[in-house]
Design a protein around this motif. Structure first.
Motif, PDB file in Angstrom:
ATOM      1  N   TRP A 181       0.853  -1.193   0.000  1.00  0.00           N
ATOM      2  CA  TRP A 181       0.000   0.000   0.000  1.00  0.00           C
ATOM      3  C   TRP A 181       0.877   1.226   0.000  1.00  0.00           C
ATOM      4  CZ3 TRP A 181       0.134   3.772   3.835  1.00  0.00           C
ATOM      5  CH2 TRP A 181      -0.778   4.819   3.663  1.00  0.00           C
ATOM      6  N   GLU A 182       0.484   2.231  -0.768  1.00  0.00           N
ATOM      7  CA  GLU A 182       1.208   3.499  -0.805  1.00  0.00           C
ATOM      8  C   GLU A 182       0.205   4.643  -0.823  1.00  0.00           C
ATOM      9  OE1 GLU A 182       4.664   5.871  -3.367  1.00  0.00           O
ATOM     10  OE2 GLU A 182       4.162   3.775  -3.802  1.00  0.00           O
ATOM     11  N   SER A 183       0.484   5.683  -0.050  1.00  0.00           N
ATOM     12  CA  SER A 183      -0.398   6.844  -0.001  1.00  0.00           C
ATOM     13  C   SER A 183      -0.320   7.629  -1.306  1.00  0.00           C
ATOM     14  CB  SER A 183      -0.024   7.741   1.182  1.00  0.00           C
ATOM     15  OG  SER A 183       1.300   8.234   1.036  1.00  0.00           O
ATOM     16  N   GLY A 184      -1.330   8.450  -1.538  1.00  0.00           N
ATOM     17  CA  GLY A 184      -1.386   9.183  -2.787  1.00  0.00           C
ATOM     18  C   GLY A 184      -0.249  10.166  -2.980  1.00  0.00           C
ATOM     19  N   ASP A 185       0.273  10.751  -1.894  1.00  0.00           N
ATOM     20  CA  ASP A 185       1.380  11.699  -2.016  1.00  0.00           C
ATOM     21  C   ASP A 185       2.750  11.027  -2.024  1.00  0.00           C
ATOM     22  OD1 ASP A 185       1.591  10.879   0.605  1.00  0.00           O
ATOM     23  OD2 ASP A 185       1.172  12.840   1.488  1.00  0.00           O
ATOM     24  N   GLY A 186       2.787   9.692  -1.871  1.00  0.00           N
ATOM     25  CA  GLY A 186       4.044   8.961  -1.916  1.00  0.00           C
ATOM     26  C   GLY A 186       4.876   9.017  -0.659  1.00  0.00           C
ATOM     27  N   ARG A 187       4.366   9.662   0.380  1.00  0.00           N
ATOM     28  CA  ARG A 187       5.152   9.765   1.616  1.00  0.00           C
ATOM     29  C   ARG A 187       5.191   8.446   2.376  1.00  0.00           C
ATOM     30  NH1 ARG A 187       4.799  15.354   5.023  1.00  0.00           N
ATOM     31  NH2 ARG A 187       5.623  16.748   3.418  1.00  0.00           N
ATOM     32  N   TRP A 188       4.077   7.767   2.418  1.00  0.00           N
ATOM     33  CA  TRP A 188       3.974   6.546   3.222  1.00  0.00           C
ATOM     34  C   TRP A 188       3.808   5.333   2.316  1.00  0.00           C
ATOM     35  CZ3 TRP A 188       4.938   6.738   8.331  1.00  0.00           C
ATOM     36  CH2 TRP A 188       4.818   7.972   8.967  1.00  0.00           C
ATOM     37  N   MET A 189       4.483   4.269   2.695  1.00  0.00           N
ATOM     38  CA  MET A 189       4.350   3.002   1.983  1.00  0.00           C
ATOM     39  C   MET A 189       4.517   1.859   2.967  1.00  0.00           C
ATOM     40  SD  MET A 189       6.020   0.178   0.571  1.00  0.00           S
ATOM     41  CE  MET A 189       7.739   0.613   0.381  1.00  0.00           C
ATOM     42  N   ALA A 190       3.643   0.897   2.905  1.00  0.00           N
ATOM     43  CA  ALA A 190       3.737  -0.302   3.737  1.00  0.00           C
ATOM     44  C   ALA A 190       3.755  -1.515   2.825  1.00  0.00           C
ATOM     45  CB  ALA A 190       2.569  -0.386   4.712  1.00  0.00           C
ATOM     46  N   ILE A 191       4.610  -2.487   3.141  1.00  0.00           N
ATOM     47  CA  ILE A 191       4.722  -3.674   2.299  1.00  0.00           C
ATOM     48  C   ILE A 191       4.907  -4.913   3.165  1.00  0.00           C
ATOM     49  CG2 ILE A 191       7.225  -3.391   2.018  1.00  0.00           C
ATOM     50  CD1 ILE A 191       6.862  -4.516  -0.840  1.00  0.00           C
ATOM     51  N   LEU A 192       4.244  -5.968   2.783  1.00  0.00           N
ATOM     52  CA  LEU A 192       4.368  -7.280   3.417  1.00  0.00           C
ATOM     53  C   LEU A 192       4.626  -8.282   2.309  1.00  0.00           C
ATOM     54  CD1 LEU A 192       4.023  -9.297   5.818  1.00  0.00           C
ATOM     55  CD2 LEU A 192       1.583  -9.323   5.271  1.00  0.00           C
ATOM     56  N   PHE A 193       5.720  -9.032   2.417  1.00  0.00           N
ATOM     57  CA  PHE A 193       6.028 -10.032   1.395  1.00  0.00           C
ATOM     58  C   PHE A 193       6.684 -11.238   2.048  1.00  0.00           C
ATOM     59  CE2 PHE A 193       9.696  -7.248   1.671  1.00  0.00           C
ATOM     60  CZ  PHE A 193      10.784  -8.096   1.627  1.00  0.00           C
ATOM     61  N   GLY A 194       6.593 -12.367   1.376  1.00  0.00           N
ATOM     62  CA  GLY A 194       7.168 -13.587   1.925  1.00  0.00           C
ATOM     63  C   GLY A 194       7.344 -14.659   0.877  1.00  0.00           C
ATOM     64  N   SER A 195       8.088 -15.686   1.243  1.00  0.00           N
ATOM     65  CA  SER A 195       8.379 -16.813   0.365  1.00  0.00           C
ATOM     66  C   SER A 195       8.310 -18.100   1.183  1.00  0.00           C
ATOM     67  CB  SER A 195       9.774 -16.644  -0.260  1.00  0.00           C
ATOM     68  OG  SER A 195      10.171 -17.816  -0.950  1.00  0.00           O
ATOM     69  N   ASP A 196       7.832 -19.163   0.561  1.00  0.00           N
ATOM     70  CA  ASP A 196       7.658 -20.435   1.266  1.00  0.00           C
ATOM     71  C   ASP A 196       8.028 -21.573   0.323  1.00  0.00           C
ATOM     72  OD1 ASP A 196       6.986 -22.530   2.872  1.00  0.00           O
ATOM     73  OD2 ASP A 196       4.835 -22.151   2.877  1.00  0.00           O
ATOM     74  N   ASP A 197       9.108 -22.307   0.642  1.00  0.00           N
ATOM     75  CA  ASP A 197       9.558 -23.451  -0.157  1.00  0.00           C
ATOM     76  C   ASP A 197       9.425 -24.730   0.658  1.00  0.00           C
ATOM     77  OD1 ASP A 197      10.197 -21.515  -1.921  1.00  0.00           O
ATOM     78  OD2 ASP A 197      12.361 -21.877  -1.936  1.00  0.00           O
ATOM     79  N   LYS A 198       9.019 -25.783  -0.005  1.00  0.00           N
ATOM     80  CA  LYS A 198       8.873 -27.072   0.666  1.00  0.00           C
ATOM     81  C   LYS A 198       9.290 -28.180  -0.289  1.00  0.00           C
ATOM     82  CE  LYS A 198       5.466 -30.018   2.994  1.00  0.00           C
ATOM     83  NZ  LYS A 198       4.025 -30.152   3.384  1.00  0.00           N
ATOM     84  N   LEU A 199      10.134 -29.087   0.184  1.00  0.00           N
ATOM     85  CA  LEU A 199      10.612 -30.218  -0.608  1.00  0.00           C
ATOM     86  C   LEU A 199      10.253 -31.503   0.119  1.00  0.00           C
ATOM     87  CD1 LEU A 199      12.257 -30.923  -3.180  1.00  0.00           C
ATOM     88  CD2 LEU A 199      14.276 -31.038  -1.720  1.00  0.00           C
ATOM     89  N   THR A 200       9.465 -32.360  -0.530  1.00  0.00           N
ATOM     90  CA  THR A 200       8.977 -33.589   0.086  1.00  0.00           C
ATOM     91  C   THR A 200       9.457 -34.797  -0.696  1.00  0.00           C
ATOM     92  OG1 THR A 200       6.982 -32.428   0.814  1.00  0.00           O
ATOM     93  CG2 THR A 200       6.930 -34.825   0.876  1.00  0.00           C
ATOM     94  N   LEU A 201       9.941 -35.818  -0.002  1.00  0.00           N
ATOM     95  CA  LEU A 201      10.336 -37.071  -0.628  1.00  0.00           C
ATOM     96  C   LEU A 201       9.125 -37.975  -0.746  1.00  0.00           C
ATOM     97  CD1 LEU A 201      12.505 -39.106  -1.640  1.00  0.00           C
ATOM     98  CD2 LEU A 201      12.735 -39.848   0.736  1.00  0.00           C
ATOM     99  N   ILE A 202       8.854 -38.426  -1.972  1.00  0.00           N
ATOM    100  CA  ILE A 202       7.786 -39.409  -2.196  1.00  0.00           C
ATOM    101  C   ILE A 202       8.429 -40.785  -2.195  1.00  0.00           C
ATOM    102  CG2 ILE A 202       5.976 -40.176  -3.759  1.00  0.00           C
ATOM    103  CD1 ILE A 202       5.839 -37.372  -4.858  1.00  0.00           C
ATOM    104  N   PRO A 203       8.269 -41.586  -1.137  1.00  0.00           N
ATOM    105  CA  PRO A 203       8.959 -42.871  -1.033  1.00  0.00           C
ATOM    106  C   PRO A 203       8.361 -43.940  -1.931  1.00  0.00           C
ATOM    107  CG  PRO A 203       7.522 -42.570   0.839  1.00  0.00           C
ATOM    108  CD  PRO A 203       7.446 -41.301   0.043  1.00  0.00           C
ATOM    109  N   SER A 204       9.105 -45.017  -2.100  1.00  0.00           N
ATOM    110  CA  SER A 204       8.684 -46.132  -2.940  1.00  0.00           C
ATOM    111  C   SER A 204       8.785 -47.433  -2.158  1.00  0.00           C
ATOM    112  CB  SER A 204       9.569 -46.201  -4.191  1.00  0.00           C
ATOM    113  OG  SER A 204       9.348 -47.405  -4.891  1.00  0.00           O
ATOM    114  N   ASP A 205       7.869 -48.350  -2.451  1.00  0.00           N
ATOM    115  CA  ASP A 205       7.911 -49.689  -1.863  1.00  0.00           C
ATOM    116  C   ASP A 205       8.585 -50.688  -2.792  1.00  0.00           C
ATOM    117  OD1 ASP A 205       6.546 -48.822   0.394  1.00  0.00           O
ATOM    118  OD2 ASP A 205       4.592 -49.152  -0.544  1.00  0.00           O
ATOM    119  N   ASP A 206       8.986 -50.220  -3.967  1.00  0.00           N
ATOM    120  CA  ASP A 206       9.570 -51.088  -4.978  1.00  0.00           C
ATOM    121  C   ASP A 206      11.071 -50.882  -5.003  1.00  0.00           C
ATOM    122  OD1 ASP A 206      10.175 -52.666  -7.104  1.00  0.00           O
ATOM    123  OD2 ASP A 206       9.282 -51.357  -8.632  1.00  0.00           O
ATOM    124  N   SER A 207      11.834 -51.931  -4.745  1.00  0.00           N
ATOM    125  CA  SER A 207      13.294 -51.843  -4.741  1.00  0.00           C
ATOM    126  C   SER A 207      13.900 -52.360  -6.029  1.00  0.00           C
ATOM    127  CB  SER A 207      13.866 -52.630  -3.555  1.00  0.00           C
ATOM    128  OG  SER A 207      13.497 -53.990  -3.659  1.00  0.00           O
TER     129      SER A 207
END
Length: 260
Positions: free
Chosen positions: A184-210
Motif C-alpha cells: 500500500w502506498e499513499s497518494g502523495d508517496g510519503r507513506w508506503m507499507a509492504i508485506l512479502f514472503g516466500s515459502d519453499d517445501k521439498l517432500t520425498l515421495i517414497p517407494s515400496d519397490d526396490s
C-alpha cells in the motif's frame, strides 16, 4: 608538420552503472520474464549452481552480495536455487545493480548490491490479472486504497508436487514453492507499507519397490522447508535538495528439515 588537436567534451556518467526498468526486464535475453534472473545477464554477475540460490558479483561469494526490496534486505533470492525469484515481475518497477563500491548504507555487501523497487498500484480502479506457466500459477490485483493511495496484491504457487504425486512415481522429490506480496502506498508517496514472503517445501515421495536399486520403504517422511516473511514501513519526505527516507522493518526466517 601541422599538428592536430582533438577536443572531446561530454559529461561523466552519473547514477548506478546497471539499471533495468520493467520493459528491459521483460525483454532481457535469458531472463525468462523473471526480475532477478535478468540480473544474471548483466556484466560481472552470475548465479551460483542449483541449490545455492545466491547471486555472485565480480567473483565474490554469494554471501557478499546483498539484495534489497524497497530498502528491506531479502534473505533468499530464488526458489530452490533458481526455478524462480521470490518476486514476480508484475510487482517490480525497476532493478539497480551496483557491483562493488556500493553506498555504506548497504553494509557488508562487498561484492555488490541489487536494489529492487516495487511497483505502485494504479489507484483509479481495480484491475486483476493472472499468469499460468509450466511451473507455477499466479494472480495480481491492484486498485484504490486509503488516503488516495493504492493497493498491489499478488500471489504465486507452483504445482510440481501435485503433478508428481498424480503420476505415482516410484521415487521423487516433490518441490513446492509459493510467494505473496501486499503493498500500500499513499497518494502523495510519503507513506508506503509492504508485506512479502516466500515459502519453499521439498517432500520425498517414497517407494515400496526396490527393483530400481533404491529401496525407500523405510523412509516414511522427509520434508525440507525454507520460508521467510518481511513487514516494512517507509516514510519519505523531501525538503528542497534534502530528502529523508526511513524504512523500519521486521521479519521471520525458518529453515528446517525433518526425516522419520
Amino acid at each position: 608538420h601541422a599538428s592536430e588537436v582533438i577536443h572531446v567534451s561530454g559529461h561523466a556518467p552519473s547514477g548506478p552503472p546497471l539499471h533495468l526498468d520493467t520493459q528491459a526486464i521483460r525483454t532481457q535475453p535469458g531472463a525468462g520474464n523473471d526480475v532477478l534472473r535478468a540480473l544474471q545477464s548483466l556484466p560481472g554477475a552470475a548465479r551460483t549452481p542449483f541449490g545455492m540460490g545466491g547471486l555472485a558479483l565480480r567473483g565474490t561469494a554469494p554471501r557478499d552480495t546483498k539484495v534489497y526490496l524497497d530498502g528491506i534486505e531479502v534473505p533468499l533470492l530464488y526458489h530452490f536455487g533458481g526455478l524462480a525469484s521470490f518476486l514476480p515481475t508484475t510487482a517490480v518497477d525497476e532493478v539497480t545493480l551496483e557491483p562493488g563500491g556500493a553506498s555504506v548504507r548497504y553494509g557488508r555487501g562487498l561484492g555488490g548490491v541489487a536494489i529492487v523497487t516495487s511497483r505502485t498500484g494504479r489507484p483509479d480502479r481495480w484491475r486483476t490479472g493472472g499468469e499460468l506457466s509450466l511451473i507455477h500459477a499466479g494472480a495480481v490485483a491492484e486498485g484504490p486504497g486509503p488516503l488516495k493511495g493504492s493497493w498491489l496484491i499478488g500471489a504465486r504457487r507452483s504445482y510440481f508436487d501435485a503433478i508428481l504425486e498424480a503420476a505415482s512415481l516410484d521415487l521423487a522429490l516433490a518441490p513446492r514453492y509459493a510467494d505473496a506480496q501486499l503493498r500500500w502506498e499513499s497518494g502523495d508517496g510519503r507513506w508506503m507499507a509492504i508485506l512479502f514472503g516466500s515459502d519453499d517445501k521439498l517432500t520425498l515421495i517414497p517407494s515400496d519397490d526396490s527393483s530400481g536399486g533404491i529401496d525407500t520403504s523405510n523412509v516414511k517422511d522427509f520434508v525440507y522447508k525454507s520460508r521467510f516473511a518481511r513487514l516494512g514501513l517507509r516514510y519519505r519526505a523531501v525538503r528542497g535538495a534534502t530528502s529523508i527516507v526511513v524504512v523500519p522493518s521486521v521479519g521471520v526466517d525458518d529453515v528446517n528439515a525433518r526425516a522419520n
